[in-house]
Design an enzyme around this catalytic site. Structure first.
Site, PDB file in Angstrom:
ATOM      1  N   CYS A   1      39.981  30.913  36.259  1.00  0.00           N
ATOM      2  CA  CYS A   1      39.414  29.563  36.318  1.00  0.00           C
ATOM      3  C   CYS A   1      40.134  28.721  37.376  1.00  0.00           C
ATOM      4  CB  CYS A   1      39.452  28.924  34.933  1.00  0.00           C
ATOM      5  SG  CYS A   1      38.399  27.484  34.794  1.00  0.00           S
TER       6      CYS A   1
ATOM      7  N   HIS B   1      37.128  33.098  31.024  1.00  0.00           N
ATOM      8  CA  HIS B   1      38.460  33.097  30.408  1.00  0.00           C
ATOM      9  C   HIS B   1      38.657  34.251  29.434  1.00  0.00           C
ATOM     10  CE1 HIS B   1      40.009  29.099  31.621  1.00  0.00           C
ATOM     11  NE2 HIS B   1      38.750  28.730  31.635  1.00  0.00           N
TER      12      HIS B   1
ATOM     13  N   GLU C   1      41.420  35.317  28.408  1.00  0.00           N
ATOM     14  CA  GLU C   1      42.571  34.992  27.544  1.00  0.00           C
ATOM     15  C   GLU C   1      42.154  34.101  26.374  1.00  0.00           C
ATOM     16  OE1 GLU C   1      41.680  33.195  29.952  1.00  0.00           O
ATOM     17  OE2 GLU C   1      42.490  31.164  29.850  1.00  0.00           O
TER      18      GLU C   1
ATOM     19  N   GLU D   1      34.705  34.639  18.870  1.00  0.00           N
ATOM     20  CA  GLU D   1      33.327  34.786  19.357  1.00  0.00           C
ATOM     21  C   GLU D   1      32.367  33.893  18.588  1.00  0.00           C
ATOM     22  OE1 GLU D   1      31.191  38.502  21.122  1.00  0.00           O
ATOM     23  OE2 GLU D   1      32.501  39.126  19.502  1.00  0.00           O
TER      24      GLU D   1
END
Lengths: 989, 272
Positions: free
Chosen positions: B98, B225, B227, B235
């Site tokens: 990002c 992302h 991480e 999720e």
């Protein structure tokens, strides 16, 4: 690179950056202007105006550092070659925080290894417009794109642009020429003059104008007069301003603290604090509170090692004038309430709630007579606050898992902007100190870190203690700078705190250092400040302005001598400006010196406790009691009207622009299910090393204030708690907060409503055993002005109480979402539906309020909530929703949309008091849930719930949404059409 | 064989804000991590050479002022570029997510066979709607040379950015493609290309590009992302999956393996 010799322009360079292709920004402006009726083509260039004597070679180096050659082309002191009809330059007014300019200054200093100093760089942009526009069109466009309170614009036709070699070289620098001075104010004047000083401020001898509201009523200013008679001198301007800040409603919460009718101790102590104290006593060993009401946030136990904190604030008045600035300073301000809690907590979640007028409303209202000083329209206000929280929260790296937006015409004059932050802090620090205990010690240095002080934010605290009118000060408006704050927050929370480098810390919010220093000095007994040490954004501020300015991103710390060097070194290498401005002491005096002269010298006791006690009187408010007769002609139409109304429909466009994934802590997200429906509660996992979770929800039901403020408060509390329970919350570990946003709190009827609501807080918190741990009030949310025809108008918000609930759960896996999961699952309603449609979305759809509000039976609700937690632990729910606005039908519809599945439900089977079918569908009776369970769990579920009123109403189907009254089909809809109704209102926002 | 535990320098400061969860991800993958403020590198208190991996995490360095990642990239260029070049030349790994990807883009770290390190080949522009957006997307690995993405096909990850629209000229695109430097592209859950359609392609990225690497495959940047999506519970469909698993008597794995694999691959690289 296009460059010309800049000699002609003295030391001013304009670096303009063009894009090779039309930028997204230009396209979005084009679209916005098209919607406003202007068919124009738009291009945008970024501009950096630099007022410094560089060589051309260095300016070219700078320009190279400010663009990406793949997509951008710079020009230096050269006009654009493009053809257009109008060039419109947009920039800030002098003195307004210009973050881009500050970053650019850092880039230049680092690039050339020099220090060019402050106020040498200014950012702006030029919007090139091509199309058939007259000058007044361009002016109108400018005012759509900026806020004239803080921004400036400059227009040129193409011909003038070419003739003048581009835009003009404008330096929006603050030039304060007068010598800083301190004046004495004689209070030996008539009461009328005292009232005038209190209301409009000190008369400035030079300008002949009043300096702005002190919000000191006659009894307060008379007390000050008597104090100075005793001292045998006149007060200085800084002393009077300091007293006004410290005694403001905003800081001292005088309405909550004063005697009201026969309640001598005031409603805060009697209803709020006592509730918490009594609950803690009753909970005994199970008490989970650690720090309540005494700090910037409230703190409760998370586990043996960690504490979580919660705080919610409002930023209503500034957001009415400058929605973006008001909201961004609101959110970064409440983040500081976390950083300033105890010895410093880490923000782990932000929350928001916006109460605004309907965005379609285009009727302008004016703060001044004869159509002067127009108020911003609700849509502008909404867009601005949404964007403010976006920038403030996202840039700070704090997730925003929870929020809401509420529309009502009463918020048209003054919006309510709620912002909250949850924090995380070890209960014990590495040096053994308890993290929630802090005290400035005699001899400690007073250190301020972070942003510099300017003329922004003068009189914010006193301003918010009054209704909004023509005299509302534009200087109260400010822009936030989240990155400056992020740097200081990281340096303090992630480094200085655990090294034990300071004894106390507090946020600079309302009243600036005048309040933070004076508050911390209460811990040791006095202070002396050398005011000229305070770093300024630009020279020429008056001493009183430096003392009370609410310029953002500052924190005050007390640092002992033996830690000072290490502390200052750390701040320096982290890029955080830190300055020692004085010493804490135990002299019982509040002393401020300026260039060697004492300009303030007050008794600490008078400063904090000198304000006279008041007695407030209430008078019964005449609540609504009448119930309407409503005949529903078309069931589907009514259903769709309610599902699609402002307060039920999707506000995904806001949720998705707030980062809710940063810190990797989201569990139940703002949008639930494949169908992405806005939920009412969220769950986060604040520590990746633990399975424990935090459950949060916020609730307000302001329309009920017309019927009963007692029930309004009860319903808000029940809803906040119930929403938490629905996602898996544990009623035995939930704390709540109260945020009162009242109106006209000088009217006995409004105080009556206030007392009702506060008493309700006591009664219900006690029964739920949910301690109130923190809260805030904003008492004058009224707009006074004029309509289009110059008729005086007053718009007061509904008395609004926002309740926030924060709970701890043991296992984040034992949580529930609202989306229907699997076909053939059974649907149950839990809880009885009653004839309680007052204030409902159903009545509202027919233009009615009604007279019967929902009543909350907290005792049985509590029992139910304990049971719900037990069932959540067993994992028996495949989905669970709290029944809220719009009642059973709207909740079912959202569960279906969220799960992308249909259902068939016979609502006559929902437990009810034999009421009409419409009321079963839409009544907003509290303490109810809708759950679905796997068919094989039917027996177990019914067995576990046998003490409670439940009704099996139907089952989950593949796609259609069918609501029946016994055998009769009342509503049939498809998922597609419901989805459309649910989403269309804000689709283009 | 003794397992090598690589040390990761996780960059911080000036508004970077994902350093903690990014360090956590590397730890879960078996690396040792050190969150280092950029000023400590400039002051010489810490040295890039002491690490095997440099990580540029997400965040909002300098508030995106003057363009996302630009000011932070300038700071490195002006103070640490020699160290960084040496680091690259010594065959080590660099990852940017990002804002980190934005910083690396402005540093010109994604060298093509025809370009040098330090030369910008692409840009990350404002999203098509000119607005910050946070949502989950699917991305597909394009059989690239990237060392971080071995064994990954389609995965599910969140994005959260305002300036993530990948842009490069056509010539560059062909060279990136030719040389297998296009690592991730936005797609649907089955792996079919997003074809620029919102919301599958969330920002209007050219050719659906979500992440690229340099010519060696050792330097990798992406907008999504991983991480923030290590754990299955993160999720959006977790609650549905949990319910289905329960009825089937299954257990949901703790991790979203594909996303953890990115960090594991980095660790594995030093154990080959």
């Amino acid at each position: 690179m296009q460059t010309i010799n800049a000699e002609n322009n003295g030391k001013i360079y304009r670096i303009e950056i063009d894009t090779k292709e039309k930028s997204s920004e230009a396209k979005v402006i084009e679209k916005k202007l098209f919607e406003l009726g202007y068919d124009v083509s738009v291009d945008v260039s970024k501009v950096y105006t630099i007022n410094y004597d560089f060589s051309i070679a260095n300016v070219e180096k700078i320009a190279n550092s400010l663009h990406n050659p793949v997509t951008e082309m710079p020009r230096i002191n050269v006009p654009s070659n493009n053809k257009f009809d109008w060039a419109l330059e947009l920039g800030f007014l002098p003195g307004v925080t210009d973050n881009v300019a500050n970053t650019t200054t850092e880039i230049i200093n680092d690039l050339l290894k020099i220090d060019i100093g402050l106020s040498k760089v200014f950012s702006s942009k030029v919007v090139y417009l091509s199309g058939n526009l007259a000058k007044h069109d361009v002016e109108k466009i400018a005012e759509e794109l900026i806020n004239i309170l803080i921004e400036r614009y400059h227009i040129k036709t193409y011909d003038n642009y070419v003739k003048g070699c581009g835009m003009d070289y404008i330096i929006p620098k603050v030039n304060l020429t007068s010598e800083p001075k301190v004046i004495e104010i004689s209070l030996n004047v008539s009461d009328d003059e005292l009232i005038e000083i209190g209301k409009k401020g000190i008369l400035d001898p030079e300008t002949g104008e009043r300096r702005g509201p002190l919000a000191l009523d006659l009894d307060y200013i008379t007390a000050i007069k008597e104090y100075y008679q005793k001292e045998g001198r006149n007060p200085t301007d800084i002393e009077l301003e300091a007293l006004a800040q410290t005694w403001s409603e905003h800081c001292k919460h005088t309405i909550f603290a004063s005697q009201i009718d026969d309640i001598e101790e005031g409603i805060f102590k009697k209803y709020i604090r006592n509730a918490t104290n009594e609950i803690r006593e009753e909970l005994g060993e199970k008490d989970f509170c650690i720090s309540v009401f005494s700090d910037n946030s409230g703190g409760i136990i998370f586990d043996d090692e960690w504490m979580v904190t919660d705080k919610a604030e409002t930023h209503n008045s500034p957001s009415a004038l400058d929605p973006f600035g008001g909201a961004i300073t609101g959110i970064v301000g409440v983040n500081r309430d976390t950083v300033g809690f105890g010895l410093g907590a880490l923000p782990v979640a932000n929350k928001y709630g916006f109460c605004v007028g309907r965005p379609e409303d285009t009727e302008i209202i004016y703060r001044g007579q004869n159509k002067t000083n127009p108020s911003l329209l609700p849509r502008r206000i909404l867009d601005g606050i949404v964007h403010g929280v976006n920038v403030g929260g996202n840039q700070s790296g704090i997730p925003t898992p929870n929020g809401f937006v509420y529309f009502d015409d009463t918020y048209k004059g003054k919006p309510l902007v709620f912002v909250g932050t949850i924090g995380l802090i070890p209960r014990k620090l590495p040096d053994g100190r308890l993290s929630h205990e802090k005290a400035a010690e005699n001899g400690d240095n007073i250190v301020i870190i972070g942003g510099r002080v300017g003329k922004d934010g003068i009189h914010g605290a006193t301003f918010s203690s009054e209704a909004m009118d023509e005299g509302s000060p534009a200087a109260a408006v400010q822009i936030g700078d989240p990155i400056t704050q992020k740097k200081l927050s990281d340096a303090v929370i992630k480094e200085a705190r655990d090294k034990g480098l300071y004894n106390s810390i507090t946020d600079n919010g309302a009243g600036g250092i005048s309040c933070s220093v004076a508050e911390m000095a209460e811990e040791c007994g006095g202070f002396v400040v050398e005011l000229e040490e305070v770093p300024l954004k630009y020279p020429g501020l008056e001493p009183w302005e430096i003392w009370i300015s609410e310029s953002q991103e500052r924190v005050t710390l007390s640092v002992p001598d033996d830690k000072l060097e290490e502390f200052m070194d750390l701040m320096k290498i982290r890029g955080v400006e830190a300055v020692v401005i004085g010493k804490f002491n135990n002299t019982d005096r509040a002393v401020v010196n300026y260039n060697g002269k004492t300009i303030m010298d007050l008794e600490m006791d008078f400063l904090h406790n000198g304000l006279p006690k008041r007695k407030l009187i209430t008078k019964p408010y005449s609540y609504r009691t009448e119930e309407p007769e409503i005949t529903v002609e078309n069931q589907l139409e009514t259903f769709e009207k309610i599902l699609g109304n402002h307060n039920n429909c999707s506000f995904e466009y806001i949720s998705k622009q707030y980062d809710h994934e940063v810190q990797n802590n989201s569990v139940i997200k703002p949008l639930q299910g494949k169908g992405r429906v806005n939920g009412t509660a969220s769950v986060i996992r604040p520590l990746l090393s633990s399975q424990k979770g935090l459950v949060m929800s916020q609730s307000l039901l302001p329309r009920l204030s017309e019927i009963s403020c007692y029930d309004m408060a009860a319903c808000a509390m029940d809803t906040a708690i119930r929403n938490c329970v629905a996602v898996g919350g544990n009623i035995n570990h939930i704390a709540i907060m109260d945020n009162f946003c009242w109106c006209s709190s000088d009217e006995p009827e409004r105080l009556y409503q206030l007392k009702d609501a506060a008493k309700s807080c006591y009664d219900y918190a006690k029964t739920y055993l949910t301690p109130l741990i923190s809260g805030k009030d904003s008492m004058f949310n009224d707009f006074k002005g004029f309509d289009e025809n110059n008729n005086p108008i007053k718009i007061s918000v509904h008395p609004t109480l926002m309740m926030s609930a924060l709970g701890v759960i043991d296992n984040i896996e034992h949580t529930n979402s609202m989306d229907l999961k699997l076909k053939d699952d059974l649907i149950y309603v839990i809880g009885e539906t009653k004839d309680e449609c007052g204030g409902s979305e159903f009545y509202h759809a027919f233009g009615e309020v009604g007279g019967i509000s929902p009543k909350v039976d907290a005792k049985s609700a509590r029992k139910l909530y304990e049971k719900m937690y037990e069932l959540s632990q067993k994992g028996i729910f495949s989905s669970c929703a709290s029944v809220a606005a719009g009642g059973l039908v709207i909740t079912l519809a959202k569960m279906a949309i969220s799960g992308c599945l249909g259902l068939e439900a016979d609502l006559s089977k929902a437990p009810n008091e034999n009421i009409s079918f419409e009321k079963i569908m839409y009544s907003e009776t509290q303490s109810r849930f809708i759950v679905t369970i796997a068919p094989e769990n039917e027996k177990e579920f019914e067995n576990l719930m046998k003490e409670f009123k439940i009704g099996k109403i139907g089952n989950v189907t593949e796609k259609d949404f069918v609501i029946k009254n016994n055998k009769d089909i009342v509503i049939t809809s498809s998922l597609e059409s419901m989805d459309e109704v649910y989403r269309s209102r804000f689709e283009d926002f | 064989m003794i397992k090598v535990v690589p040390k990761v320098l996780v960059m911080s400061g000036y508004g970077i804000n994902c350093e903690t969860e990014t360090a956590h991800a590397f730890q879960k993958a078996g690396a040792e991590t050190d969150i280092v403020h950029i000023n400590d590198l400039i002051a010489g208190k810490k040295k890039m050479a002491d690490y095997e991996i440099i990580m540029f995490p997400g965040g909002f360095s300098y508030g995106d002022d003057t363009g996302s990642g630009n000011a932070f990239a300038n700071k490195i260029k002006n103070n640490l570029f020699d160290d960084l070049t040496e680091f690259i030349n010594s065959g080590k790994l660099i990852l940017g997510i990002c804002n980190g990807f934005q910083v690396m883009t402005n540093l010109g770290l994604f060298a093509l066979p025809s370009t040098d390190y330090g030369e910008r080949i692409s840009a990350l522009e404002s999203n098509t709607n000119n607005r910050y957006e946070c949502r989950w997307v699917h991305i597909k690995e394009n059989d690239s040379v990237c060392v971080f993405t071995k064994g990954i096909n389609v995965t599910h990850v969140p994005i959260a950015h305002g300036e993530g629209r990948f842009y490069c000229d056509e010539k560059t695109y062909h060279e990136l493609k030719e040389n297998k430097q296009i690592v991730f592209s936005y797609c649907d859950s089955e792996g079919n290309p997003a074809n620029g359609e919102y919301p599958l392609n969330p920002n209007g990225a050219y050719q659906d590009i979500a992440g690229i690497c340099d010519k060696t495959g050792r330097i990798f940047g992406l907008m999504p992302h991983p991480e923030r999506s290590l754990y299955s519970i993160s999720e959006p469909e977790y609650q549905l999956k949990k319910e289905i698993a329960k009825r089937n008597g299954d257990i949901i794995p703790e991790f979203i393996e594909n996303n953890l694999q990115i960090f594991k691959n980095a660790v594995e690289y030093f154990n080959k």
